[in-house]
Design a protein around this motif. Structure first.
Motif, short mmCIF file in Angstrom:
data_model
loop_
_atom_site.label_atom_id
_atom_site.label_comp_id
_atom_site.label_asym_id
_atom_site.label_seq_id
_atom_site.Cartn_x
_atom_site.Cartn_y
_atom_site.Cartn_z
N VAL A 188 0.84 -1.20 0.00
CA VAL A 188 0.00 0.00 0.00
C VAL A 188 0.88 1.25 0.00
CG1 VAL A 188 -1.73 1.25 1.32
CG2 VAL A 188 -1.75 -1.22 1.32
N SER A 189 0.44 2.25 -0.75
CA SER A 189 1.10 3.56 -0.66
C SER A 189 0.03 4.64 -0.60
CB SER A 189 2.03 3.78 -1.85
OG SER A 189 1.30 3.80 -3.04
N VAL A 190 0.15 5.51 0.39
CA VAL A 190 -0.77 6.63 0.57
C VAL A 190 0.05 7.90 0.47
CG1 VAL A 190 -2.39 7.75 2.12
CG2 VAL A 190 -2.28 5.26 2.05
N HIS A 191 -0.33 8.78 -0.46
CA HIS A 191 0.40 10.02 -0.69
C HIS A 191 -0.46 11.21 -0.26
CE1 HIS A 191 3.59 8.02 -2.90
NE2 HIS A 191 2.64 7.26 -3.43
N ALA A 192 0.20 12.24 0.25
CA ALA A 192 -0.50 13.45 0.70
C ALA A 192 0.32 14.67 0.31
CB ALA A 192 -0.70 13.41 2.21
N THR A 193 -0.35 15.81 0.27
CA THR A 193 0.30 17.09 -0.03
C THR A 193 -0.10 18.10 1.03
OG1 THR A 193 0.13 16.61 -2.39
CG2 THR A 193 0.59 18.87 -1.78
N VAL A 194 0.86 18.86 1.53
CA VAL A 194 0.59 19.90 2.51
C VAL A 194 0.04 21.11 1.76
CG1 VAL A 194 1.59 21.39 4.27
CG2 VAL A 194 2.45 19.08 3.99
N ILE A 195 -1.18 21.53 2.11
CA ILE A 195 -1.78 22.65 1.39
C ILE A 195 -1.79 23.93 2.20
CG2 ILE A 195 -3.20 21.27 -0.14
CD1 ILE A 195 -5.55 21.77 1.70
N GLU A 196 -1.68 23.83 3.53
CA GLU A 196 -1.69 25.04 4.34
C GLU A 196 -1.05 24.77 5.68
OE1 GLU A 196 -4.85 28.25 6.26
OE2 GLU A 196 -5.59 26.60 5.06
N LYS A 197 -0.32 25.75 6.18
CA LYS A 197 0.19 25.72 7.55
C LYS A 197 -0.21 27.02 8.20
CE LYS A 197 4.03 24.10 9.01
NZ LYS A 197 5.43 23.71 9.28
N ALA A 198 -0.89 26.94 9.31
CA ALA A 198 -1.35 28.15 9.97
C ALA A 198 -1.34 27.93 11.48
CB ALA A 198 -2.76 28.50 9.51
N LEU A 199 -1.28 29.03 12.20
CA LEU A 199 -1.40 28.96 13.64
C LEU A 199 -2.87 29.03 14.00
CD1 LEU A 199 1.45 31.41 14.69
CD2 LEU A 199 1.48 28.93 14.75
N SER A 200 -3.31 28.11 14.79
CA SER A 200 -4.71 28.12 15.21
C SER A 200 -4.83 28.90 16.52
CB SER A 200 -5.22 26.69 15.39
OG SER A 200 -4.50 26.05 16.42
N HIS A 201 -6.01 28.90 17.07
CA HIS A 201 -6.24 29.64 18.30
C HIS A 201 -5.44 29.02 19.45
CE1 HIS A 201 -9.01 26.27 18.65
NE2 HIS A 201 -9.00 26.49 19.95
N ILE A 202 -5.12 29.84 20.43
CA ILE A 202 -4.37 29.39 21.58
C ILE A 202 -5.34 28.78 22.58
CG2 ILE A 202 -2.92 30.14 23.51
CD1 ILE A 202 -1.94 32.40 21.66
#
Length: 110
Positions: free
Chosen positions: A80-94
């Motif tokens: 099995v191979s599962v591939h993913a792509t990072v689409i966003e990096k953000a800081l969420s609420h504290i």
């Protein structure tokens, strides 16, 4: 028996009769059930940057309409191979942690 099962699954995949495929993957200490075009949110500090393509190694389970492959504990990367792509990096609420002991005049906010 295993090679026979793998050949049946491969035939379904070649004929595109597998239905909607799904996988259960383990990422950053949590398990996610994913299908194609799904978006998952991973909390905490994570090294990959926007646009990075990832191969998710820890696949626990894969299934379709007629079959399921269950790992003990994970499936091998040859199956099995599962591939993913990072689409966003953000800081969420504290997250605010508030502790109080009633009638003790004790309050802490982190």
């Amino acid at each position: 028996l295993l090679t026979e099962l793998i050949s049946k699954v491969n035939k379904q995949l070649q004929q595109q009769r597998e239905g909607r495929l799904f996988a259960v993957v383990h990422v950053c200490g949590k398990q996610f059930k994913v299908t194609t075009e799904d978006i998952i949110i991973i909390e905490g500090n994570w090294a990959p940057q926007i646009g990075d393509k990832l191969k998710l190694e820890k696949v626990l389970l894969v299934g379709g309409s007629d079959f399921s492959l269950i790992g003990r504990p994970i499936l091998s990367s040859e199956l099995v191979s599962v591939h993913a792509t990072v689409i966003e990096k953000a800081l969420s609420h504290i997250k605010t942690i508030f502790r109080k002991k009633k009638r003790q005049q004790y309050q802490r906010i982190n």
